[in-house]
Design a protein around this motif. Structure first.
Motif, short mmCIF file in Angstrom:
data_model
loop_
_atom_site.label_atom_id
_atom_site.label_comp_id
_atom_site.label_asym_id
_atom_site.label_seq_id
_atom_site.Cartn_x
_atom_site.Cartn_y
_atom_site.Cartn_z
N SER A 90 0.85 -1.19 0.00
CA SER A 90 0.00 0.00 0.00
C SER A 90 0.88 1.24 0.00
CB SER A 90 -0.98 -0.02 1.18
OG SER A 90 -2.00 0.94 0.97
N GLY A 91 0.28 2.39 0.26
CA GLY A 91 1.02 3.64 0.08
C GLY A 91 1.28 4.44 1.33
N ALA A 92 0.95 3.87 2.49
CA ALA A 92 1.22 4.53 3.78
C ALA A 92 0.50 5.85 3.95
CB ALA A 92 2.73 4.73 4.01
N ALA A 93 -0.50 6.11 3.15
CA ALA A 93 -1.25 7.37 3.28
C ALA A 93 -2.23 7.27 4.45
CB ALA A 93 -2.00 7.68 1.98
N TYR A 94 -2.88 8.39 4.76
CA TYR A 94 -3.95 8.37 5.75
C TYR A 94 -5.09 7.46 5.28
CZ TYR A 94 -1.93 12.55 7.96
OH TYR A 94 -1.12 13.43 8.60
N GLY A 95 -5.90 7.03 6.21
CA GLY A 95 -7.14 6.34 5.83
C GLY A 95 -6.93 4.87 5.51
N ILE A 96 -7.37 4.47 4.32
CA ILE A 96 -7.38 3.06 3.95
C ILE A 96 -5.97 2.47 3.91
CG2 ILE A 96 -8.01 1.41 2.14
CD1 ILE A 96 -10.39 2.66 3.69
N ASP A 97 -5.00 3.22 3.35
CA ASP A 97 -3.62 2.71 3.27
C ASP A 97 -3.13 2.34 4.67
OD1 ASP A 97 -3.79 3.47 0.62
OD2 ASP A 97 -1.89 4.55 0.60
N TYR A 98 -3.29 3.27 5.59
CA TYR A 98 -2.81 3.05 6.95
C TYR A 98 -3.48 1.82 7.56
CZ TYR A 98 -1.42 4.04 11.75
OH TYR A 98 -0.88 3.95 13.00
N ALA A 99 -4.80 1.72 7.36
CA ALA A 99 -5.54 0.57 7.91
C ALA A 99 -5.04 -0.74 7.32
CB ALA A 99 -7.04 0.75 7.66
N ALA A 100 -4.70 -0.72 6.03
CA ALA A 100 -4.22 -1.94 5.37
C ALA A 100 -2.88 -2.38 5.97
CB ALA A 100 -4.09 -1.70 3.87
N HIS A 101 -1.94 -1.45 6.12
CA HIS A 101 -0.66 -1.80 6.74
C HIS A 101 -0.87 -2.33 8.16
CE1 HIS A 101 1.85 -0.30 3.52
NE2 HIS A 101 1.32 0.90 3.57
N ARG A 102 -1.75 -1.62 8.88
CA ARG A 102 -2.00 -1.99 10.27
C ARG A 102 -2.58 -3.42 10.34
NH1 ARG A 102 -6.53 -1.02 13.05
NH2 ARG A 102 -7.35 0.43 11.50
N GLY A 103 -3.52 -3.73 9.44
CA GLY A 103 -4.10 -5.08 9.44
C GLY A 103 -3.04 -6.14 9.14
#
Lengths: 390, 390
Positions: free
Chosen positions: B167-180
């Motif tokens: 992902s792209g480490a951006a706010y929102g969905i990107d961050y949630a994806a890395h976190r998951g």
């Protein structure tokens, strides 16, 4: 039973009353959706089938079983009763016969129910031949407020485009669909599993009374017949067959709504599904239908109109979201804007290097961007405004 | 510029250092995603292109512009700096080179960005050649809590199946994806628009530090380069190209996530979309992609695994919902159950008529249904229980 190639044709007007009486008799001795029985009636017609039951019931066990039940029915009493209740029995050959239900002929049954109806009981002024362009909206009885509001909105959007709405008057999505249609001047029809004179569910008496007075309540079951599970399965195929397309809003993996959708797909009707939050179980069946390309995803009445082929009348733009402020920029301005750093300020020289342009054109473009509100100047150069970040 | 049919081949190990130095030099003078420049480098290789820039820059304006910028770069300093920052520059011929990004060659640019990268800057121990079966999860920066929880859940489900998440480490969905992904032992990679040594957005310092230490942070931009809008567009194509499929969760009609999806579709990657409530604007772009069959609807990590072809390893049943209690019934019991009225009680005789069965088998079936909790007896016969109505 050998079906002769002499197929039933809709009767001449002179024979219409005789055919109606024959079909009404058959309707009283057959369960809704008894597909073997209905297939024969469709092939040879009511008069010929009734004659076969009378004359030679031993020819086939289907006729034999029918003959046994013939003694129990009182056709005259049913006709008087129907008159009193304001019900009519519509059959092939009637001007208002909705011929599209005959598409049910030749399809395998689902849960042993199938076949084209011998006739349809109708209460209310709406003519059934106006339903050729109708849309069915069906879904879960255990709906969420999200699903109900979506169903009502789509029904209202279709209603404003004069599309009749067909549903089943059940709790939840069905009720919301009728309610949405009633908020417009469009017709709406409830197809019931019980007799069209009965009220089921009883909590929907007001809705059904109104539909029976101003629109139409339809059933394959004779007057007085009670709602039974098997009749719901039979009823679902009629909802699919009467309408040009079916929209499913919230439906669990196995449900009546999914059976309606399966019939709609078989009958080459347009099958549409409204998505919802994946965390809600009632949308799971709809998502599965979309994923497997059984249903097309719709999110509005406009989507539905386009899919049922009313797009010519209801011209529809591909949604593009709100206009992008960047559309106002020249090509050169966009080039330069893309070269301004996101997190900090930069001087003209550095922006020019990133943009791959000379300093003079970059300076001119930055002035344009300043006027249009995309960049601001500060002590260390130029930076993006919030507008530029959207 | 006449491209000779002698195409670049990944260099022999002996020449790898020379090719790396050449490509690194080219990387410093070209913007990420400068597709014309990248196409030439892909076709003839770094050494040959750098020689052309040195020897005969007048041959083409692309070479001429490159020659002018060549004087400004300090390759040795960049290499020392990269060493100090813990960055490596990965190129074709390296064992860990992710060859799938070369699929970008030959495609028209989107917003003037395109082409295969000359090389990739990487910080972190993860080898890029392990991303062939990875999945990208992208979406809106202005996400809802629904979208974030969905993105994190799917990333975690994929992580448990050892699928790397890009992902792209951006706010929102990107961050949630890395976190998951980080909630599992699976690798996760952030592809940045700025240099891989930089932190953008700054609020994600902790995430990016962790990825750079334990996983990988990747960028096409040289160390120190700032995030610019045009570099985000270039970056999106890399996210699509690196991964086997892209899942989009919440995206407005026009957005960076949609540009990633468009690249994924062009590159014949698997494109997937998660639906949401139709009332939320952030799902509108995703719904449009699903409706137009650009994206396949997914609601779980299992859906994704099936679509990216890991179904063999992760065998997946078609979801059937909770087991239906009716599955416990015999065929005969189901026949009889379907004939019990929904709204009232009925006697055995009447149920037998509706079911088309004899009274004795109906009575036996009713006893079975009674034991299994589907019907109850009352003074006027038999009626359905709540269980039977589900």
């Amino acid at each position: 039973m050998n079906v002769q190639p002499v197929l039933f044709q809709a009767p001449e007007p002179a024979n219409l009353d005789q055919e109606r009486r024959a079909r009404l008799t058959l309707n009283l001795i057959a369960e809704p959706g008894d597909w073997a029985f209905l297939a024969v009636a469709h092939e040879i017609g009511g008069i010929a089938m009734l004659r076969a039951i009378h004359d030679d019931p031993r020819k086939h066990e289907l006729l034999e079983a029918a003959a046994a039940r013939l003694a129990e029915v009182d056709v005259d009493r049913t006709m008087e009763e129907a008159d009193r209740l304001g019900l009519r029995f519509v059959i092939p050959g009637d001007d208002e016969w909705p011929g599209q239900v005959e598409d049910l002929y030749g399809h395998e049954p689902i849960s042993e129910r199938g076949g084209p109806p011998i006739g349809l009981w109708v209460k209310g002024p709406l003519r059934l031949d106006t339903l050729g362009e109708s849309v069915a909206i069906v879904g879960s009885r255990s709906s969420t407020s999200y699903g109900e509001s979506v169903a009502a909105d789509i029904a209202a959007q279709l209603g404003h485009a004069d599309v009749p709405i067909v549903s089943g008057a059940a709790y939840g999505i069905d009720y919301a669909a009728h309610r949405g249609a009633l908020s417009t001047r469009a017709p709406t029809v409830a197809v019931l599993a019980c007799g069209a004179d009965r009220v089921y569910p009883t909590a929907h008496r007001q809705l059904l009374d109104h539909l029976g007075r101003e629109h139409a309540v339809v059933s394959e079951a004779p007057p007085g017949h009670s709602p039974q599970r098997i009749r719901f399965l039979a009823r679902n195929r009629l909802i699919a067959a009467l309408s040009k397309g079916t929209v499913v809003v919230e439906a669990a993996y196995r449900s009546g709504a999914i059976s309606t959708v399966n019939w709609a797909a078989r009958l080459n009707r347009v099958v549409m599904g409204v998505p919802g939050p994946i965390s809600v179980a009632t949308s799971a069946g709809v998502h599965q239908l979309i994923r497997n390309h059984v249903a097309t995803l719709v999110t509005s009445g406009d989507d539905v109109l386009e899919l049922i082929g009313k797009a010519g009348e209801h011209v529809r733009d591909e949604p593009r979201g709100p206009d992008n402020p960047r559309d106002l920029l020249t090509f050169r301005e966009r080039q330069v804007l893309d070269a301004v750093p996101v997190a900090q300020s930069a001087g003209v020289d550095s922006i020019a290097v990133v943009a791959g342009l000379g300093v003079a054109p970059v300076r001119r473009a930055l002035e344009g961007l300043l006027q249009k509100g995309f960049v601001e100047r500060d002590h260390s150069g130029w930076h993006l405004t919030d507008l530029a970040m959207t």
